[in-house]
Motif scaffolding. Sequence first.
Motif, PDB file in Angstrom:
ATOM      1  N   LYS A  95       5.479  -2.066  -9.971  1.00 41.51           N
ATOM      2  CA  LYS A  95       6.798  -1.859  -9.363  1.00 41.51           C
ATOM      3  C   LYS A  95       7.100  -0.381  -9.134  1.00 41.51           C
ATOM      4  CE  LYS A  95       8.752  -5.926 -11.605  1.00 41.51           C
ATOM      5  NZ  LYS A  95       9.802  -6.416 -12.499  1.00 41.51           N
TER       6      LYS A  95
ATOM      7  N   VAL B 262       5.274   0.107  -2.594  1.00 40.94           N
ATOM      8  CA  VAL B 262       6.659   0.458  -2.876  1.00 40.94           C
ATOM      9  C   VAL B 262       6.872   1.935  -2.553  1.00 40.94           C
ATOM     10  CG1 VAL B 262       8.418   0.585  -4.677  1.00 40.94           C
ATOM     11  CG2 VAL B 262       6.741  -1.282  -4.701  1.00 40.94           C
TER      12      VAL B 262
ATOM     13  N   MET C 119      12.795  -8.324  -0.525  1.00 41.91           N
ATOM     14  CA  MET C 119      11.763  -8.370  -1.527  1.00 41.91           C
ATOM     15  C   MET C 119      10.485  -7.757  -0.942  1.00 41.91           C
ATOM     16  SD  MET C 119      10.244 -11.560  -3.719  1.00 41.91           S
ATOM     17  CE  MET C 119      10.410 -12.654  -2.364  1.00 41.91           C
ATOM     18  N   ILE C 120       9.778  -7.040  -1.776  1.00 44.67           N
ATOM     19  CA  ILE C 120       8.501  -6.429  -1.420  1.00 44.67           C
ATOM     20  C   ILE C 120       7.408  -7.228  -2.123  1.00 44.67           C
ATOM     21  CG2 ILE C 120       7.095  -4.338  -1.593  1.00 44.67           C
ATOM     22  CD1 ILE C 120       9.838  -2.826  -1.924  1.00 44.67           C
ATOM     23  N   ILE C 121       6.372  -7.597  -1.386  1.00 40.28           N
ATOM     24  CA  ILE C 121       5.253  -8.320  -1.991  1.00 40.28           C
ATOM     25  C   ILE C 121       4.059  -7.375  -2.008  1.00 40.28           C
ATOM     26  CG2 ILE C 121       3.743 -10.320  -1.857  1.00 40.28           C
ATOM     27  CD1 ILE C 121       6.044 -11.748  -0.368  1.00 40.28           C
TER      28      ILE C 121
ATOM     29  N   GLU D  24      15.836  -3.452  -8.579  1.00 41.29           N
ATOM     30  CA  GLU D  24      15.323  -3.079  -9.902  1.00 41.29           C
ATOM     31  C   GLU D  24      14.678  -1.688  -9.866  1.00 41.29           C
ATOM     32  OE1 GLU D  24      12.180  -4.686 -13.290  1.00 41.29           O
ATOM     33  OE2 GLU D  24      12.362  -5.780 -11.399  1.00 41.29           O
TER      34      GLU D  24
ATOM     35  N   GLU E  90       2.461  -9.773  -6.073  1.00 52.07           N
ATOM     36  CA  GLU E  90       3.573  -9.675  -7.025  1.00 52.07           C
ATOM     37  C   GLU E  90       4.871  -9.408  -6.271  1.00 52.07           C
ATOM     38  OE1 GLU E  90       3.416 -10.190 -10.230  1.00 52.07           O
ATOM     39  OE2 GLU E  90       1.256 -10.136 -10.574  1.00 52.07           O
ATOM     40  N   ASN E  91       5.949 -10.030  -6.714  1.00 57.99           N
ATOM     41  CA  ASN E  91       7.256  -9.804  -6.119  1.00 57.99           C
ATOM     42  C   ASN E  91       7.906  -8.586  -6.763  1.00 57.99           C
ATOM     43  OD1 ASN E  91       6.839 -12.148  -4.698  1.00 57.99           O
ATOM     44  ND2 ASN E  91       8.120 -13.398  -6.015  1.00 57.99           N
ATOM     45  N   VAL E  92       8.358  -7.674  -5.920  1.00 59.36           N
ATOM     46  CA  VAL E  92       9.051  -6.475  -6.392  1.00 59.36           C
ATOM     47  C   VAL E  92      10.432  -6.479  -5.755  1.00 59.36           C
ATOM     48  CG1 VAL E  92       9.037  -3.958  -6.478  1.00 59.36           C
ATOM     49  CG2 VAL E  92       6.869  -5.220  -6.561  1.00 59.36           C
ATOM     50  N   TYR E  93      11.457  -6.463  -6.596  1.00 56.70           N
ATOM     51  CA  TYR E  93      12.826  -6.469  -6.098  1.00 56.70           C
ATOM     52  C   TYR E  93      13.322  -5.035  -5.987  1.00 56.70           C
ATOM     53  CZ  TYR E  93      12.551 -11.417  -6.866  1.00 56.70           C
ATOM     54  OH  TYR E  93      12.164 -12.732  -6.806  1.00 56.70           O
ATOM     55  N   PRO E  94      13.687  -4.605  -4.779  1.00 54.78           N
ATOM     56  CA  PRO E  94      14.102  -3.220  -4.575  1.00 54.78           C
ATOM     57  C   PRO E  94      15.231  -2.776  -5.506  1.00 54.78           C
ATOM     58  CG  PRO E  94      13.738  -4.264  -2.465  1.00 54.78           C
ATOM     59  CD  PRO E  94      13.634  -5.346  -3.508  1.00 54.78           C
TER      60      PRO E  94
END
Length: 107
Positions: free
Chosen positions: A70, A41, A1-3, A13, A7-11
Amino acid sequence: MIISGGENVYPAEVESAVCDHPDVAEAAVVGVPDDKWGEAVKAIVVLKPGKTATATDIINFTRSRIAGYKTPKTVDFIPALPRNPSGKILRRELRAPFWEGKDRQVN
């Protein structure tokens, strides 16, 4: 997961949105250091043979499919993604050059 900016960004997605681009063969998404947001990102893309998409093309394409925070801030192009013997993408190898000299792997 990238923060990024809290905000949480799921690779997965973001990778799905990037791979929907007609010129993209495959992609991996990683978090890289960013002074303002903590992590940004970054998409690392392998293009299909003979295709010539630019970083701007891919960023604009994903902007219409996922939330703005994202969307990849940068895109790098490489000939092939590093994989382990079972075929899994080695994201650690993709992240490593960006985090050299940092005490932590998260900003």
